[in-house]
Design a protein around this motif. Structure first.
Motif, PDB file in Angstrom:
ATOM      1  N   LEU A  93      29.918  33.483  37.443  1.00  0.00           N
ATOM      2  CA  LEU A  93      30.736  34.584  37.972  1.00  0.00           C
ATOM      3  C   LEU A  93      30.225  35.019  39.350  1.00  0.00           C
ATOM      4  CD1 LEU A  93      33.115  36.410  37.510  1.00  0.00           C
ATOM      5  CD2 LEU A  93      31.705  37.876  36.074  1.00  0.00           C
ATOM      6  N   ASP A  94      28.907  35.106  39.483  1.00  0.00           N
ATOM      7  CA  ASP A  94      28.328  35.478  40.788  1.00  0.00           C
ATOM      8  C   ASP A  94      28.669  34.434  41.848  1.00  0.00           C
ATOM      9  OD1 ASP A  94      27.341  37.778  39.790  1.00  0.00           O
ATOM     10  OD2 ASP A  94      25.267  37.092  39.578  1.00  0.00           O
ATOM     11  N   ARG A  95      28.662  33.159  41.416  1.00  0.00           N
ATOM     12  CA  ARG A  95      29.005  32.085  42.373  1.00  0.00           C
ATOM     13  C   ARG A  95      30.450  32.272  42.862  1.00  0.00           C
ATOM     14  NH1 ARG A  95      28.635  26.882  39.608  1.00  0.00           N
ATOM     15  NH2 ARG A  95      26.545  27.532  39.059  1.00  0.00           N
ATOM     16  N   PHE A  96      31.326  32.606  41.938  1.00  0.00           N
ATOM     17  CA  PHE A  96      32.728  32.824  42.329  1.00  0.00           C
ATOM     18  C   PHE A  96      32.841  34.037  43.264  1.00  0.00           C
ATOM     19  CE2 PHE A  96      36.790  35.046  41.546  1.00  0.00           C
ATOM     20  CZ  PHE A  96      37.628  34.115  42.151  1.00  0.00           C
ATOM     21  N   ILE A  97      32.132  35.098  42.921  1.00  0.00           N
ATOM     22  CA  ILE A  97      32.201  36.315  43.750  1.00  0.00           C
ATOM     23  C   ILE A  97      31.711  36.007  45.172  1.00  0.00           C
ATOM     24  CG2 ILE A  97      31.177  38.627  44.045  1.00  0.00           C
ATOM     25  CD1 ILE A  97      31.459  38.859  40.907  1.00  0.00           C
ATOM     26  N   ASN A  98      30.642  35.212  45.276  1.00  0.00           N
ATOM     27  CA  ASN A  98      30.161  34.785  46.608  1.00  0.00           C
ATOM     28  C   ASN A  98      31.220  33.987  47.343  1.00  0.00           C
ATOM     29  OD1 ASN A  98      27.702  35.901  46.821  1.00  0.00           O
ATOM     30  ND2 ASN A  98      26.616  34.212  45.825  1.00  0.00           N
ATOM     31  N   HIS A  99      31.865  33.105  46.581  1.00  0.00           N
ATOM     32  CA  HIS A  99      32.875  32.215  47.166  1.00  0.00           C
ATOM     33  C   HIS A  99      34.028  33.002  47.801  1.00  0.00           C
ATOM     34  CE1 HIS A  99      35.624  28.819  47.484  1.00  0.00           C
ATOM     35  NE2 HIS A  99      36.509  29.509  46.777  1.00  0.00           N
ATOM     36  N   ILE A 105      41.338  39.354  49.493  1.00  0.00           N
ATOM     37  CA  ILE A 105      42.049  39.336  48.198  1.00  0.00           C
ATOM     38  C   ILE A 105      42.981  40.555  48.111  1.00  0.00           C
ATOM     39  CG2 ILE A 105      41.778  39.347  45.670  1.00  0.00           C
ATOM     40  CD1 ILE A 105      40.545  36.849  47.052  1.00  0.00           C
ATOM     41  N   ASP A 106      44.226  40.305  47.696  1.00  0.00           N
ATOM     42  CA  ASP A 106      45.197  41.403  47.590  1.00  0.00           C
ATOM     43  C   ASP A 106      45.406  41.856  46.149  1.00  0.00           C
ATOM     44  OD1 ASP A 106      46.430  41.580  50.431  1.00  0.00           O
ATOM     45  OD2 ASP A 106      46.371  39.428  49.986  1.00  0.00           O
ATOM     46  N   ILE A 107      45.327  40.898  45.234  1.00  0.00           N
ATOM     47  CA  ILE A 107      45.672  41.253  43.845  1.00  0.00           C
ATOM     48  C   ILE A 107      44.745  40.524  42.870  1.00  0.00           C
ATOM     49  CG2 ILE A 107      47.490  41.138  42.059  1.00  0.00           C
ATOM     50  CD1 ILE A 107      49.501  41.144  44.483  1.00  0.00           C
ATOM     51  N   LEU A 108      44.246  41.282  41.894  1.00  0.00           N
ATOM     52  CA  LEU A 108      43.488  40.670  40.796  1.00  0.00           C
ATOM     53  C   LEU A 108      44.311  40.843  39.522  1.00  0.00           C
ATOM     54  CD1 LEU A 108      40.963  39.594  39.248  1.00  0.00           C
ATOM     55  CD2 LEU A 108      40.169  41.961  39.138  1.00  0.00           C
ATOM     56  N   ILE A 109      44.634  39.732  38.883  1.00  0.00           N
ATOM     57  CA  ILE A 109      45.325  39.820  37.589  1.00  0.00           C
ATOM     58  C   ILE A 109      44.320  39.431  36.512  1.00  0.00           C
ATOM     59  CG2 ILE A 109      47.272  39.027  36.182  1.00  0.00           C
ATOM     60  CD1 ILE A 109      48.799  38.542  38.787  1.00  0.00           C
ATOM     61  N   VAL A 142      35.053  44.001  34.400  1.00  0.00           N
ATOM     62  CA  VAL A 142      34.353  45.110  35.078  1.00  0.00           C
ATOM     63  C   VAL A 142      33.609  44.552  36.298  1.00  0.00           C
ATOM     64  CG1 VAL A 142      32.433  46.764  34.885  1.00  0.00           C
ATOM     65  CG2 VAL A 142      34.137  46.625  33.060  1.00  0.00           C
ATOM     66  N   ARG A 143      32.881  43.427  36.104  1.00  0.00           N
ATOM     67  CA  ARG A 143      32.123  42.833  37.224  1.00  0.00           C
ATOM     68  C   ARG A 143      33.057  42.413  38.351  1.00  0.00           C
ATOM     69  NH1 ARG A 143      28.566  39.731  33.206  1.00  0.00           N
ATOM     70  NH2 ARG A 143      26.972  41.290  32.879  1.00  0.00           N
ATOM     71  N   LEU A 144      34.159  41.778  37.971  1.00  0.00           N
ATOM     72  CA  LEU A 144      35.104  41.317  38.998  1.00  0.00           C
ATOM     73  C   LEU A 144      35.677  42.505  39.772  1.00  0.00           C
ATOM     74  CD1 LEU A 144      37.324  38.461  37.535  1.00  0.00           C
ATOM     75  CD2 LEU A 144      36.060  38.450  39.685  1.00  0.00           C
ATOM     76  N   CYS A 145      36.046  43.546  39.054  1.00  0.00           N
ATOM     77  CA  CYS A 145      36.615  44.730  39.726  1.00  0.00           C
ATOM     78  C   CYS A 145      35.585  45.336  40.671  1.00  0.00           C
ATOM     79  CB  CYS A 145      37.043  45.791  38.711  1.00  0.00           C
ATOM     80  SG  CYS A 145      38.528  45.347  37.834  1.00  0.00           S
ATOM     81  N   LEU A 146      34.355  45.522  40.187  1.00  0.00           N
ATOM     82  CA  LEU A 146      33.325  46.149  41.036  1.00  0.00           C
ATOM     83  C   LEU A 146      33.128  45.348  42.315  1.00  0.00           C
ATOM     84  CD1 LEU A 146      30.642  47.270  38.404  1.00  0.00           C
ATOM     85  CD2 LEU A 146      32.380  48.678  39.527  1.00  0.00           C
ATOM     86  N   ALA A 147      33.119  44.011  42.166  1.00  0.00           N
ATOM     87  CA  ALA A 147      32.901  43.167  43.348  1.00  0.00           C
ATOM     88  C   ALA A 147      34.093  43.185  44.289  1.00  0.00           C
ATOM     89  CB  ALA A 147      32.612  41.734  42.894  1.00  0.00           C
ATOM     90  N   LEU A 148      35.290  43.351  43.726  1.00  0.00           N
ATOM     91  CA  LEU A 148      36.494  43.226  44.565  1.00  0.00           C
ATOM     92  C   LEU A 148      36.977  44.549  45.151  1.00  0.00           C
ATOM     93  CD1 LEU A 148      38.539  40.615  42.510  1.00  0.00           C
ATOM     94  CD2 LEU A 148      37.661  40.330  44.821  1.00  0.00           C
TER      95      LEU A 148
END
Ligand code: NAP
Length: 280
Positions: A93-99, A105-109, A142-148
């Motif tokens: 997940l961290d690798r993706f967040i770095n990527h 990014i406009d939208i997270l589904i 939660v992690r994805l939202c915090l990062a985005l």
């Protein structure tokens, strides 16, 4: 029986179609992350959005299935990037967040999910069931939202959560792991939504009823119940992508909520007798 089922489906789940022209205008040049894009609702959503000039970033574990979707949609308007990932794995997940750190990014589904239907008395040695559902259905989004959030703030973006109607209704026997984890993220997002909206990030939730995907296949009872098709669920999510809509829930939700409050005692007794019958 089958025709009664389809009649019930028509009544319970009237057809909802997004205004495609409006959707196309709204999503032009936007970058959209879809988690759980390889099967079911996520896959149907990819097909819905493929004719729009936007960028789709698709996440799921099954790389071959993501590649297949990418290949199938190669001649459509959307640009598709795939990212095979186990969202429960912190390192991946961290690798993706770095990527995606420098991508606008406009939208997270948030759609990836697992469900587990198991009695507590069969779970005494299975603490990992509760960890797995929480890792994917709660901690990963939660992690994805915090990062985005910082990026979504800049793009005045949107978070859409694919939730389940169950989180708004009385608890059901055997579904402790799933319902607790879906409710946890629903509560998190509801608590955060005022702050997020204040930062110009829109938040919307689809409280879906049963959907005919591989998720419900192991539950025999569900085979006989009316359910949405994945395409219908994808249309509901597309409607939420349009401005102004904060949530979708089936039209009968309030009635069922009222019944579950007024007849809570009866509901508890029904659960109790169900468990007792199963033990015999
Ligand atoms: N089906 C229903 O009746 C229903 C009702 C209400 C709400 N929902 C919600 O709708 C969402 C989509 O479910 P669905 O019905 O479409 O189920 P599905 O067909 O099983 O799809 C689930 C998706 O999540 C992905 N996924 C599962 N574990 C993952 C992991 N560890 N890391 C990354 N991705 C993972 C799967 O891909 P891989 O296996 O390739 O990783 C798949 O793309 C879920 O959040 C579910 O809770 C479903």
């Amino acid at each position: 029986m089958r025709s009664l089922n389809s009649l019930l489906s028509c009544v319970l789940f009237p057809i909802i179609k997004p205004d495609f022209k409006q959707l196309e205008q709204h999503l032009q040049h936007k970058t959209i992350i879809i988690t759980g894009a390889s099967y079911g609702i996520g896959e149907a959503l990819c097909h819905c959005l493929a004719d729009i000039n936007c960028q789709l970033i698709l996440l799921a574990r099954t790389e071959s299935k993501l590649q297949q979707i990418q290949q199938l949609l190669i001649n459509r308007k959307a640009q598709i990037e795939i990212f095979p990932i186990d969202l429960r794995d912190r390192v991946q997940l961290d690798r993706f967040i770095n990527h995606i750190q420098h991508k606008p990014i406009d939208i997270l589904i948030n759609n990836a999910g697992i469900s587990i239907c198991r009695p507590i008395m069969h779970s005494l040695q299975r603490e990992h069931d509760f960890e797995r559902t929480m890792q994917l259905n709660y901690f990963a989004p939660v992690r994805l939202c915090l990062a985005l959030i910082p990026t979504l703030q800049q793009t005045q973006g949107q978070i859409i959560n694919v939730s389940a109607i169950n989180v708004l209704l009385a608890p059901t026997v055997n579904w402790a792991a799933y319902q607790a984890s879906k409710t946890a993220f629903d509560q998190w997002l509801r608590c955060a939504s005022a702050e997020l909206e204040n930062q110009h990030i829109r938040v919307a939730t689809a409280y879906l009823p049963l959907v005919k995907t591989r998720m419900i296949e192991p539950t025999r009872l569900y085979k006989q119940l009316p359910a949405l098709r994945p395409q219908q669920a994808a249309n509901i999510i597309c409607r939420l992508l349009l401005k102004g809509k904060r949530q979708y829930k089936p039209w009968w939700t309030l009635a069922v909520q009222l019944i579950s409050v007024l007849f809570n005692g009866i509901w508890l007794k029904m659960n109790y007798y169900y468990v007792k019958r199963k033990q015999c």
